[in-house]
Design a protein around this motif. Structure first.
Motif, mmCIF file in Angstrom:
data_model
loop_
_atom_site.group_PDB
_atom_site.id
_atom_site.type_symbol
_atom_site.label_atom_id
_atom_site.label_comp_id
_atom_site.label_asym_id
_atom_site.label_seq_id
_atom_site.Cartn_x
_atom_site.Cartn_y
_atom_site.Cartn_z
ATOM 1 N N GLY A 127 0.960 -1.280 -0.020
ATOM 2 C CA GLY A 127 -0.058 0.276 0.011
ATOM 3 C C GLY A 127 0.543 0.781 0.096
ATOM 4 O O GLY A 127 0.186 2.372 0.284
ATOM 5 N N SER A 128 1.984 1.778 -0.219
ATOM 6 C CA SER A 128 3.317 2.068 -0.003
ATOM 7 C C SER A 128 3.832 2.806 -2.156
ATOM 8 O O SER A 128 4.028 2.012 -2.734
ATOM 9 C CB SER A 128 3.523 2.641 0.843
ATOM 10 N N VAL A 129 3.924 3.936 -1.540
ATOM 11 C CA VAL A 129 4.819 3.756 -3.373
ATOM 12 C C VAL A 129 6.087 4.217 -2.851
ATOM 13 O O VAL A 129 6.047 5.230 -1.621
ATOM 14 C CB VAL A 129 4.253 5.525 -4.261
ATOM 15 N N THR A 130 7.111 3.815 -3.394
ATOM 16 C CA THR A 130 8.950 4.433 -2.914
ATOM 17 C C THR A 130 9.363 4.599 -3.749
ATOM 18 O O THR A 130 9.041 3.358 -5.272
ATOM 19 C CB THR A 130 9.482 3.177 -1.879
ATOM 20 N N ALA A 131 9.976 5.698 -3.923
ATOM 21 C CA ALA A 131 10.557 5.612 -5.056
ATOM 22 C C ALA A 131 12.107 5.615 -4.909
ATOM 23 O O ALA A 131 12.833 5.197 -3.951
ATOM 24 C CB ALA A 131 11.269 7.482 -5.575
ATOM 25 N N LEU A 132 12.809 5.389 -6.282
ATOM 26 C CA LEU A 132 14.096 4.687 -5.874
ATOM 27 C C LEU A 132 15.422 5.584 -7.173
ATOM 28 O O LEU A 132 14.623 5.915 -7.797
ATOM 29 C CB LEU A 132 14.148 3.309 -6.456
ATOM 30 N N ILE A 133 16.268 5.833 -5.870
ATOM 31 C CA ILE A 133 16.731 7.691 -6.674
ATOM 32 C C ILE A 133 17.977 7.552 -6.608
ATOM 33 O O ILE A 133 19.036 7.088 -5.245
ATOM 34 C CB ILE A 133 16.071 8.366 -5.880
ATOM 35 N N GLY A 134 18.366 7.541 -7.910
ATOM 36 C CA GLY A 134 20.372 7.375 -7.812
ATOM 37 C C GLY A 134 20.727 7.941 -9.428
ATOM 38 O O GLY A 134 19.919 8.236 -10.071
ATOM 39 N N PRO A 135 21.770 8.637 -9.290
ATOM 40 C CA PRO A 135 22.318 9.067 -10.461
ATOM 41 C C PRO A 135 22.241 7.834 -11.991
ATOM 42 O O PRO A 135 22.495 7.086 -11.302
ATOM 43 C CB PRO A 135 23.228 9.276 -9.996
ATOM 44 N N ASN A 136 22.542 8.100 -12.975
ATOM 45 C CA ASN A 136 23.185 6.700 -13.891
ATOM 46 C C ASN A 136 24.434 6.675 -13.356
ATOM 47 O O ASN A 136 24.915 6.873 -12.611
ATOM 48 C CB ASN A 136 23.354 8.004 -14.667
ATOM 49 N N GLY A 137 24.328 4.904 -13.267
ATOM 50 C CA GLY A 137 25.604 3.722 -12.911
ATOM 51 C C GLY A 137 25.354 3.900 -11.862
ATOM 52 O O GLY A 137 25.928 2.766 -11.124
ATOM 53 N N SER A 138 24.422 4.060 -10.673
ATOM 54 C CA SER A 138 24.310 3.735 -9.608
ATOM 55 C C SER A 138 23.332 2.106 -8.875
ATOM 56 O O SER A 138 23.658 2.267 -7.535
ATOM 57 C CB SER A 138 23.533 5.042 -8.298
ATOM 58 N N GLY A 139 22.540 1.396 -10.682
ATOM 59 C CA GLY A 139 22.870 0.293 -10.194
ATOM 60 C C GLY A 139 21.384 0.441 -9.876
ATOM 61 O O GLY A 139 20.968 -1.060 -8.998
#
Lengths: 364, 306
Positions: free
Chosen positions: B27-39
C-alpha cells in the motif's frame, strides 16, 4: 501437465504470429515454390528427351528431394538462428521470462515454431514431389521415408539454430555459426571421411593365381580360354589400402546420406540399386566393411569351373546391403545428440534468475 | 511487500550493487533514486527474478526470487526501462498473450486485456501492431503488461520517461490508486519532481549503496533554499536586508534564501508579510527528494560519510 503444454502452445503461437505473417516469409516460400518447380520441370524434360523410363523418374525424384533438403537447410538457420538472442536485443525476452513461462517452455516453444516455419518450405515443394510421384511412379514407401527424414532433418537444423541463438550473445554470430554447422555436416563430413580414410591405411597382400595362356593349346572361341587350363605360379602383391571402414561413422552423419540411406532401395534383376538414393547408400554401406587383408584371386580355379568372372564378383550390391547395418540410423542419432545438446545448453543459459553472464551481454 | 537486505551483485570486475537494504510496505509507493550507473536497474532486475544476487536476501511478497521464482512472478509485475514489444502483434493480442503466459484462461485473458486497454488509454490503438506506437504509447502498453496478472508488488523502472504531462498525471493517479488498493510499488525515475508527488518515501542509491535513514534525516534537517516572489521585488529586497537575511540576486522565478526547516520558513513568511511585502509565491526551491538527492551526492563526492 496440460498447463505446461498450454503455456508452450502460447509461446509457439506467439512465435508463429510474428514469423509467418511477415513479408519475408511470404517471399521466401514463393521463391522456394517456384525454384523447386523449375528444377523439377528441367530435370523431367532433360530425362524424357533422352527417352527415359520409370527408373529415371526415380532419379528425378531423388534429385529433387536432395534439392529440397538443400533449400531447407539453407533457409532454416535464417529462421531459427536469432530466435533467442534476437528477442533479447529487441527487449522482448525479459518480459517473457518474468511471466510464468519457464526457460524450457520458452526455448522449446521457439524451437517448435522454427521447425514449423521450416516445414512450410517443405510444403511449398510438395506439389513438385507429388508430380514426380504420380507421373513417374516413385514407390510410396520411398516417398514416405524420404519425406519423414526431411521433416526430421529440418527439425535438427531448427534445434541447432535455436540452441545456438541461446548460447551465443550476438544474433549475427549465431546465424553464421548455424550455417557453419550445416556446412560441416553436409560438406565437412565428406572431407573428413576422405581424409580420415586416407590417414589410416593398412597393408593388403593379394595373391593372384592366373592362367598360363602360352600353353594349353587352342583358344575356345566362346569363352576365350585355352582348351586345357594350366595355372600359373601364385604371385603375391602388397599394397596399402585406405581404411574407410574405420571412419564410416563420419560419413553417416551427413544429412544427404541419412536421407539416401533411409529411403528404401529398389534393386534391379542383377542386384543393383535403381535410383540415386540407392547408389549413394551403397557407397556408404560398402565403406562399413573392412577390406580383405589377405585376398586370393584365383582366376584359374574360376576358369576351370567355366566362368572366369566368378573370381571377381564375390557379392552383389544387394548382398552388401543385406549384410551391413543401416547407416542412417547412426547418422540420425548423431544429429539428435547435437540438437538435444544445443537445446539443453540454450535452456540452461536462458534460465533466470541468471548467475554469471557472458561479458558484454545483459539480461534485459 | 518488498524486503531487501544487504544485496550485492557484480558483473565481472564491476560492482553494480554493493550493499542495498530497504523495505517497501504493501500500500505504499517508494521512489528509487540515484544517478545514472548507480545500480538502480540492476537492483530492479534482481527484484524481478531475472538476476541472481551475489549476496544478501530478497523477499517479494514473502518469497525468495532465487529459491522460488515462480511464486515471486505470480505476485510481481515489472515494467522494464527497455521498451520492447512484439512488433507485428496488436496491442490487444499482446496483452492477451501475456495473460495466457500468466496461465490465465483465454476468456480471462481477453477480459483483462480489454480492462487494461481502457485503463491505460490505448482504446483507439488496440488493434494496431505495436510497432506503430510512439514511445509514450509503448510506455503505456508496457505498464498495462506489468498489470496483466493483478500483481501485489509492482516494479516500475522509469515509467514516466516519454510521457506527455497529461499522461504523467494519469500515471500518478493510477499509481496512487493501485497503492490505495494495497499494492507495494517501487518506482525509479530521474524526474524527481514527479516522484515527490507520487511517492511516500524514497530509497537513495549511490554507487550501489543505499543511504541509511540517519543520513537522510541529517540531510533533511539541513538548511535549504526557499524561493520567494513578491509583487514588488525592490520592497522584498529591502525587507530581507532589514531582517539581515542573505538573498540571491532576483531572477524571473524570484529570490532564493537559505532557510533551516519549515518552522523557520513559516516565521520568515510571517515577518515579510508583517513588513508589508506583497508575497505572491513562497516555497522550497527544489522538491524534497531532489534536495536530499543533491545533498547526498554532494557529500559523497566531497568524500563525506557514506
Amino acid at each position: 501437465m496440460t498447463r505446461y503444454f498450454d503455456t508452450l502452445g502460447t509461446i509457439v503461437q506467439l512465435e508463429l504470429r510474428q514469423r509467418i505473417r511477415s513479408v519475408a516469409w511470404l517471399v521466401l516460400v514463393s521463391v522456394v515454390f517456384v525454384l523447386v518447380g523449375i528444377v523439377t520441370a528441367l530435370l523431367w524434360f532433360s530425362i524424357t528427351a533422352f527417352g527415359g523410363d520409370v527408373s529415371d523418374s526415380a532419379g528425378v525424384y531423388s534429385t529433387i528431394i536432395f534439392f529440397v533438403l538443400l533449400v531447407g537447410t539453407l533457409v532454416t538457420p535464417a529462421i531459427s538462428g536469432a530466435a533467442i538472442n534476437g528477442d533479447r536485443d529487441a527487449g522482448t525476452l525479459a518480459t517473457t521470462q518474468v511471466t510464468l513461462a519457464s526457460a524450457n517452455q520458452i526455448v522449446l516453444g521457439k524451437f517448435l515454431a522454427a521447425w514449423t516455419v521450416a516445414l512450410t518450405f517443405l510444403v511449398a515443394s510438395l506439389p513438385a514431389l507429388l508430380f514426380t510421384l504420380i507421373a513417374g511412379g516413385v514407390p510410396g514407401d520411398t516417398l514416405a521415408a524420404s519425406l519423414g527424414v526431411l521433416v526430421l532433418e529440418l527439425g535438427v537444423v531448427a534445434a541447432i539454430g535455436v540452441g545456438l541463438s541461446g548460447l551465443i550473445t550476438r544474433p549475427l554470430f549465431s546465424v553464421v555459426t548455424t550455417y557453419l554447422v550445416v556446412a560441416a555436416l553436409s560438406i565437412g563430413t565428406l572431407i573428413a571421411f576422405t581424409l580420415g580414410g586416407l590417414a589410416f591405411q593398412s597393408q593388403q597382400t593379394q595373391t593372384i593365381i592366373g592362367i598360363d595362356y602360352s600353353v594349353g593349346g587352342e583358344f575356345d572361341p566362346n569363352t576365350g580360354l585355352p582348351e586345357e587350363i594350366v595355372c600359373l605360379e601364385p604371385v603375391t602383391y602388397t599394397n596399402t589400402l585406405p581404411r574407410f571402414d574405420l571412419v564410416w561413422g563420419i560419413l553417416a552423419a551427413n544429412p544427404y546420406i541419412v536421407l539416401a540411406d533411409a529411403a528404401p532401395t529398389s534393386f534391379d534383376a542383377n542386384g543393383f540399386p535403381q535410383d540415386l538414393f540407392g547408389t549413394i547408400a551403397l557407397g556408404v554401406r560398402s565403406a562399413q566393411s573392412a577390406p580383405e587383408f589377405e585376398s586370393v584371386l584365383d582366376e584359374c580355379a574360376a576358369a576351370k569351373e567355366g566362368d572366369i568372372n566368378l573370381g571377381y564378383f564375390s557379392e552383389t550390391p544387394r548382398e552388401i546391403f543385406d549384410r551391413t547395418v543401416p547407416s542412417w540410423f547412426v547418422g540420425f542419432l548423431i544429429h539428435l545428440v547435437l540438437a538435444a545438446a544445443a537445446l539443453t545448453g540454450a535452456i540452461a543459459r536462458t534460465r533466470t534468475p541468471a548467475g554469471a553472464l557472458p561479458t558484454g551481454s545483459r539480461v534485459a | 511487500m518488498i524486503e531487501v537486505e544487504g544485496v550485492a551483485r557484480s558483473f565481472g570486475d564491476v560492482q553494480a550493487v554493493r550493499d542495498a537494504s530497504f523495505t517497501v510496505n504493501a500500500g505504499s509507493v517508494t521512489a528509487l533514486i540515484g544517478p545514472n550507473g548507480s545500480g538502480k536497474t540492476t537492483l530492479m532486475l534482481m527484484l524481478a527474478t531475472l538476476l541472481r544476487p551475489d549476496a544478501g536476501t530478497i523477499r517479494i511478497a514473502g518469497h525468495d526470487p532465487v529459491a522460488d521464482p515462480r511464486a515471486v512472478r505470480t505476485a510481481m509485475g515489472w515494467m522494464p526501462d527497455v521498451l520492447g514489444s512484439w512488433g507485428t502483434i496488436s496491442v490487444r493480442r499482446t496483452l492477451e498473450i501475456t495473460g495466457r503466459l500468466y496461465e490465465r484462461t483465454p476468456v480471462q485473458a481477453r477480459e483483462r486485456a480489454q480492462q487494461l486497454i481502457d485503463l491505460v488509454g490505448l482504446v483507439e490503438l488496440a488493434e494496431q501492431p505495436t510497432r506503430v506506437l510512439s514511445r509514450g504509447q509503448k510506455q503505456r502498453l508496457s505498464l498495462a503488461r506489468a498489470l496483466v496478472h493483478e500483481p501485489s508488488v509492482l516494479l516500475l523502472d522509469e515509467p514516466a520517461s516519454g510521457l506527455d504531462p497529461a499522461a504523467r498525471v494519469e500515471l500518478r493517479t493510477l499509481v496512487r490508486r493501485l497503492a490505495s488498493e494495497g499494492v507495494a510499488i517501487l518506482v525509479s525515475s530521474h524526474v524527481l519532481a514527479e516522484l515527490d508527488e507520487m511517492a511516500d518515501s524514497a530509497v537513495y542509491l549511490e554507487r550501489g549503496v543505499t543511504a541509511s535513514d540517519e543520513r537522510i534525516e541529517a540531510s533533511r534537517a539541513q538548511s535549504r533554499d526557499w524561493r520567494i516572489r513578491a509583487v514588488d521585488p525592490a520592497a522584498l529586497a529591502a525587507a530581507l536586508k532589514k531582517l539581515r537575511i542573505a538573498a540571491s540576486p532576483p531572477d524571473h522565478l524570484g529570490t532564493a534564501v537559505s532557510v533551516a526547516g519549515e518552522v523557520e520558513a513559516a516565521q520568515l513568511l510571517a515577518k515579510l508579510v508583517g513588513a508589508g511585502v506583497a508575497i505572491s509565491a513562497f516555497g522550497p526551491a527544489v522538491g524534497d527528494f531532489e534536495h536530499t538527492f543533491l545533498d547526498l551526492s554532494r557529500t559523497t563526492t566531497e568524500g563525506g560519510p557514506r
